[in-house]
Design an enzyme around this catalytic site. Structure first.
Site, PDB file in Angstrom:
ATOM      1  N   GLY A 179       0.820  -1.214   0.000  1.00  0.00           N
ATOM      2  CA  GLY A 179       0.000   0.000   0.000  1.00  0.00           C
ATOM      3  C   GLY A 179       0.845   1.251   0.000  1.00  0.00           C
ATOM      4  O   GLY A 179       1.920   1.293   0.600  1.00  0.00           O
TER       5      GLY A 179
ATOM      6  N   GLY B 241      25.253  -6.083  19.442  1.00  0.00           N
ATOM      7  CA  GLY B 241      24.183  -5.351  20.111  1.00  0.00           C
ATOM      8  C   GLY B 241      23.648  -6.105  21.315  1.00  0.00           C
ATOM      9  O   GLY B 241      23.132  -7.215  21.172  1.00  0.00           O
TER      10      GLY B 241
ATOM     11  N   ILE C  86      16.802  -7.496  21.631  1.00  0.00           N
ATOM     12  CA  ILE C  86      16.862  -8.603  20.674  1.00  0.00           C
ATOM     13  C   ILE C  86      18.149  -9.406  20.852  1.00  0.00           C
ATOM     14  O   ILE C  86      18.124 -10.640  20.887  1.00  0.00           O
ATOM     15  CB  ILE C  86      16.741  -8.070  19.223  1.00  0.00           C
ATOM     16  CG1 ILE C  86      15.348  -7.455  19.021  1.00  0.00           C
ATOM     17  CG2 ILE C  86      17.001  -9.173  18.204  1.00  0.00           C
ATOM     18  CD1 ILE C  86      15.073  -6.942  17.617  1.00  0.00           C
TER      19      ILE C  86
ATOM     20  N   ASP D 201       5.375   1.157  15.549  1.00  0.00           N
ATOM     21  CA  ASP D 201       6.827   1.378  15.401  1.00  0.00           C
ATOM     22  C   ASP D 201       7.161   2.525  14.456  1.00  0.00           C
ATOM     23  O   ASP D 201       8.307   2.976  14.410  1.00  0.00           O
ATOM     24  CB  ASP D 201       7.502   0.103  14.857  1.00  0.00           C
ATOM     25  CG  ASP D 201       7.636  -0.991  15.900  1.00  0.00           C
ATOM     26  OD1 ASP D 201       7.078  -0.837  16.993  1.00  0.00           O
ATOM     27  OD2 ASP D 201       8.289  -2.010  15.609  1.00  0.00           O
TER      28      ASP D 201
ATOM     29  N   HIS E  46      -0.671 -15.984  49.684  1.00  0.00           N
ATOM     30  CA  HIS E  46       0.556 -16.683  50.071  1.00  0.00           C
ATOM     31  C   HIS E  46       0.380 -18.163  49.780  1.00  0.00           C
ATOM     32  O   HIS E  46      -0.680 -18.707  50.078  1.00  0.00           O
ATOM     33  CB  HIS E  46       0.830 -16.482  51.566  1.00  0.00           C
ATOM     34  CG  HIS E  46       2.005 -17.263  52.045  1.00  0.00           C
ATOM     35  ND1 HIS E  46       3.301 -16.878  51.769  1.00  0.00           N
ATOM     36  CD2 HIS E  46       2.089 -18.434  52.748  1.00  0.00           C
ATOM     37  CE1 HIS E  46       4.138 -17.770  52.304  1.00  0.00           C
ATOM     38  NE2 HIS E  46       3.422 -18.720  52.900  1.00  0.00           N
TER      39      HIS E  46
HETATM   40  P1  NAD Z   1      18.255  -1.814  20.665  1.00  0.00           P
HETATM   41  O1  NAD Z   1      18.317  -0.435  20.184  1.00  0.00           O
HETATM   42  O2  NAD Z   1      17.482  -2.162  21.886  1.00  0.00           O
HETATM   43  O3  NAD Z   1      19.764  -2.355  20.909  1.00  0.00           O
HETATM   44  C1  NAD Z   1      20.769  -2.325  19.911  1.00  0.00           C
HETATM   45  C2  NAD Z   1      22.141  -2.226  20.563  1.00  0.00           C
HETATM   46  O4  NAD Z   1      23.131  -2.353  19.558  1.00  0.00           O
HETATM   47  C3  NAD Z   1      22.383  -0.882  21.250  1.00  0.00           C
HETATM   48  O5  NAD Z   1      22.693  -1.125  22.602  1.00  0.00           O
HETATM   49  C4  NAD Z   1      23.573  -0.304  20.478  1.00  0.00           C
HETATM   50  O6  NAD Z   1      24.468   0.403  21.296  1.00  0.00           O
HETATM   51  C5  NAD Z   1      24.251  -1.550  19.892  1.00  0.00           C
HETATM   52  N1  NAD Z   1      25.067  -1.286  18.695  1.00  0.00           N
HETATM   53  C6  NAD Z   1      24.713  -0.538  17.614  1.00  0.00           C
HETATM   54  N2  NAD Z   1      25.726  -0.544  16.694  1.00  0.00           N
HETATM   55  C7  NAD Z   1      26.730  -1.314  17.205  1.00  0.00           C
HETATM   56  C8  NAD Z   1      28.055  -1.709  16.729  1.00  0.00           C
HETATM   57  N3  NAD Z   1      28.539  -1.327  15.546  1.00  0.00           N
HETATM   58  N4  NAD Z   1      28.814  -2.515  17.514  1.00  0.00           N
HETATM   59  C9  NAD Z   1      28.326  -2.932  18.723  1.00  0.00           C
HETATM   60  N5  NAD Z   1      27.107  -2.574  19.211  1.00  0.00           N
HETATM   61  C10 NAD Z   1      26.297  -1.789  18.467  1.00  0.00           C
HETATM   62  O7  NAD Z   1      17.765  -2.671  19.420  1.00  0.00           O
HETATM   63  P2  NAD Z   1      17.226  -4.161  19.252  1.00  0.00           P
HETATM   64  O8  NAD Z   1      17.651  -5.031  20.378  1.00  0.00           O
HETATM   65  O9  NAD Z   1      17.643  -4.543  17.879  1.00  0.00           O
HETATM   66  O10 NAD Z   1      15.649  -3.995  19.343  1.00  0.00           O
HETATM   67  C11 NAD Z   1      14.949  -3.178  18.386  1.00  0.00           C
HETATM   68  C12 NAD Z   1      13.615  -2.736  18.929  1.00  0.00           C
HETATM   69  O11 NAD Z   1      12.734  -3.822  19.038  1.00  0.00           O
HETATM   70  C13 NAD Z   1      13.724  -2.086  20.286  1.00  0.00           C
HETATM   71  O12 NAD Z   1      12.954  -0.906  20.278  1.00  0.00           O
HETATM   72  C14 NAD Z   1      13.130  -3.100  21.203  1.00  0.00           C
HETATM   73  O13 NAD Z   1      12.495  -2.494  22.315  1.00  0.00           O
HETATM   74  C15 NAD Z   1      12.139  -3.837  20.315  1.00  0.00           C
HETATM   75  N6  NAD Z   1      11.983  -5.206  20.795  1.00  0.00           N
HETATM   76  C16 NAD Z   1      11.326  -5.426  21.962  1.00  0.00           C
HETATM   77  C17 NAD Z   1      11.239  -6.702  22.472  1.00  0.00           C
HETATM   78  C18 NAD Z   1      10.526  -6.933  23.769  1.00  0.00           C
HETATM   79  O14 NAD Z   1       9.700  -6.116  24.134  1.00  0.00           O
HETATM   80  N7  NAD Z   1      10.825  -7.987  24.513  1.00  0.00           N
HETATM   81  C19 NAD Z   1      11.831  -7.770  21.822  1.00  0.00           C
HETATM   82  C20 NAD Z   1      12.499  -7.514  20.648  1.00  0.00           C
HETATM   83  C21 NAD Z   1      12.574  -6.223  20.149  1.00  0.00           C
END
Ligand code: NAD
Length: 477
Positions: A120, A186, A190, A317, A449
């Site tokens: 879309g 990272g 995730i 998102d 409890h």
């Molecule tokens: P994030 O932004 O939480 O973490 C990514 C990390 O990668 C950061 O800490 C960053 O500093 C690091 N990073 C970036 N470039 C780098 C490099 N070159 N070398 C080393 N480290 C590096 O992203 P995510 O974990 O991919 O998650 C994405 C989104 O999806 C987030 O908003 C998250 O809240 C959401 N999500 C939520 C859940 C949940 O609610 N349980 C689960 C999965 C994803």
């Protein structure tokens, strides 16, 4: 022009499909456009197909394996050789996903939402053009359009995705065998969840995180505890490690990174890139649609998810705020109700965050660091699961509940839980915050409890030095 709708939703993730169902329930003639899927649209977005649900299926399976191998003996249960059939685990996950996506299709049918299969694009004048897999284009018109196209994984130049070796989160949910050595870029949500899955299954997991602080968005006491527990479970978390390049050599991936001591190298069998997600805005709106983006590339909206074009909304998102399914769903419902003239709002202050490792981390409201930065006086009550009978009985006594309250008013400002079933327990804290509860309100509440929830009760009591099953640090009030 083939059809006119009251509402067209673009995207069927938790923000889009929930919004579409709510619109239909409110009597609006509603269509939802989804591009994924081969014969029929695959509904449910990232969350159902390649995100929250499949990752939770794998976290459950992998932790059961880990528990069976390492923890059942504690209960007196003897097991022989414990084996893991990764393809069977993946097939189970795929079945759960198809059940749920099929469930959304049934809900669309039951509520009278028209499902449109194709890509879309919003044009000027609230027209929506849909291009199907064969390239046929159909134009639809609507009084209201909700953009809910979600997000995609960020790719970084030093680690281009390479089939079979360097994968994003979707690829990491489809490995057919346990890699011996796994690298993760990272240490975000995730990275930790997927790193844990493969760690529980026996991979040697190294997580490279560019920042010096672990989980900077979380309360730092909780983050420190999580780092300790996860490291003990076998995750090798290297902070201050910025990935500079990767090379696939034969069957291995060589990762170059820099840390405080200089240039480093890591050799792994597979590498997961989990460095964040970015809104999927490419090609979603035509240049003359009137939609504007904000400085981070998200679609610009106000608190009610209205874009700069009257009658066009964006949710989930694609817009400011945390990329969380439940936040998107609530925005979808709010928009549906506002289209009908209701004054619904989302309380963005009480959105819970969860990391689904074992133990889980869950929090709502402000961290201690955020409260401290305001300069307001505050008090903290913390209670360990190690003093909770039910947690000991379950053999899951790591972690704690931490409640931060305003010193003068006693109003709860934040609740941070690391421990068993934190994802479930946090709902109690969300309700408390939503109702503007004081720590005393929780302290005066009766908790069954023996339950894990008693840790919340005791932490609330501890805020004023009144915990029963622990020596109080704070003076009684
Ligand atoms: P994030 O932004 O939480 O973490 C990514 C990390 O990668 C950061 O800490 C960053 O500093 C690091 N990073 C970036 N470039 C780098 C490099 N070159 N070398 C080393 N480290 C590096 O992203 P995510 O974990 O991919 O998650 C994405 C989104 O999806 C987030 O908003 C998250 O809240 C959401 N999500 C939520 C859940 C949940 O609610 N349980 C689960 C999965 C994803």
């Amino acid at each position: 022009m083939s059809d006119k709708f009251d509402v067209i939703v673009i995207g069927s993730g938790p923000a889009g499909y929930v919004g579409a169902i709510k619109c239909a329930q409110l009597g609006l003639k509603t269509a939802c456009v989804e591009m994924e899927g081969s014969d029929a649209p695959s509904l449910g977005g990232t969350c159902l197909n390649v995100g929250c649900i499949p990752s939770k299926a794998l976290l459950e399976s992998s932790h059961k394996f880990y528990e069976t191998k390492l923890e059942l003996a504690d209960h007196g249960i003897g097991v022989g050789d414990v084996t893991m059939d990764v393809p069977a685990m993946m097939a189970r996950k795929d079945k759960i996903v198809s059940n749920l996506t099929g469930g959304v299709a049934m809900l669309f049918k039951a509520n009278g939402v028209t499902s449109i299969h194709g890509r879309g694009q919003l044009l000027a004048g609230k027209k929506v053009e849909v291009t199907d897999a064969s390239g046929n284009v159909t134009e639809y018109e609507a009084d209201n359009v909700i953009l809910a196209a979600g997000s995609r994984s960020v790719e970084i130049p030093p680690a281009p995705l390479t089939e079979g070796f360097i994968v994003d989160s979707t690829g990491a949910l489809a490995f057919q065998e346990t890699p011996k050595r796994l690298g993760v870029i990272g240490a975000g949500v995730i990275g930790l969840e997927l790193g844990s899955v493969w760690n529980y299954l026996g991979s040697e997991v190294v997580i490279l995180e560019a920042q010096d602080r672990f989980l900077p968005m979380a309360d730092q006491r909780m983050a420190k505890e999580a780092n300790k527990i996860m490291s003990r479970q076998g995750l090798d978390i290297r902070l201050g490690a910025r990935v500079m390049g990767t090379e696939v050599k034969g069957n291995e991936v060589v990762v170059s990174y820099q840390d405080a001591s200089g240039d480093q190298e890591l050799v792994v069998d597979k590498l997961i890139v989990a460095v964040g997600r970015t809104p999927s805005t490419e090609g979603l709106v035509s240049p003359d649609s009137g939609i504007n983006l904000d400085e981070r590339g998200s679609i610009f909206v106000n608190d009610f998810c209205a874009t700069d074009v009257p009658g066009v909304y964006a949710v989930g998102d694609m817009v400011r705020g945390p990329m969380l399914a439940h936040k998107g769903s609530e925005e979808g419902i709010m928009v549906a109700e506002r289209i009908c003239g209701h004054k619904t709002q989302v309380n963005f202050e009480t959105i819970p965050s969860v990391i689904y490792t074992h133990p889980e981390l869950a929090w709502v409201g402000k961290t201690e660091e955020q409260v401290k930065a305001t300069g307001e006086a505050y008090k903290v009550g913390q209670f360990p699961f190690a003093a909770i009978g039910r947690a000991l009985a379950a053999g899951e006594s790591e972690g704690f509940v931490r409640i931060i309250a305003d010193e003068a008013s006693d109003r709860i400002l934040g609740v941070h839980i690391i421990g068993p079933q934190a994802s479930e327990l946090i709902a109690q804290a969300v309700i408390a915050l939503e109702f503007g509860s004081s720590a005393e309100d929780l302290a005066l509440t009766v908790f069954a409890h023996p339950t894990l929830s008693e840790a919340i009760h005791e932490a609330a009591l501890a805020v004023d030095g009144n915990a029963i099953h622990m020596a109080n640090k704070r003076k009684k009030k």
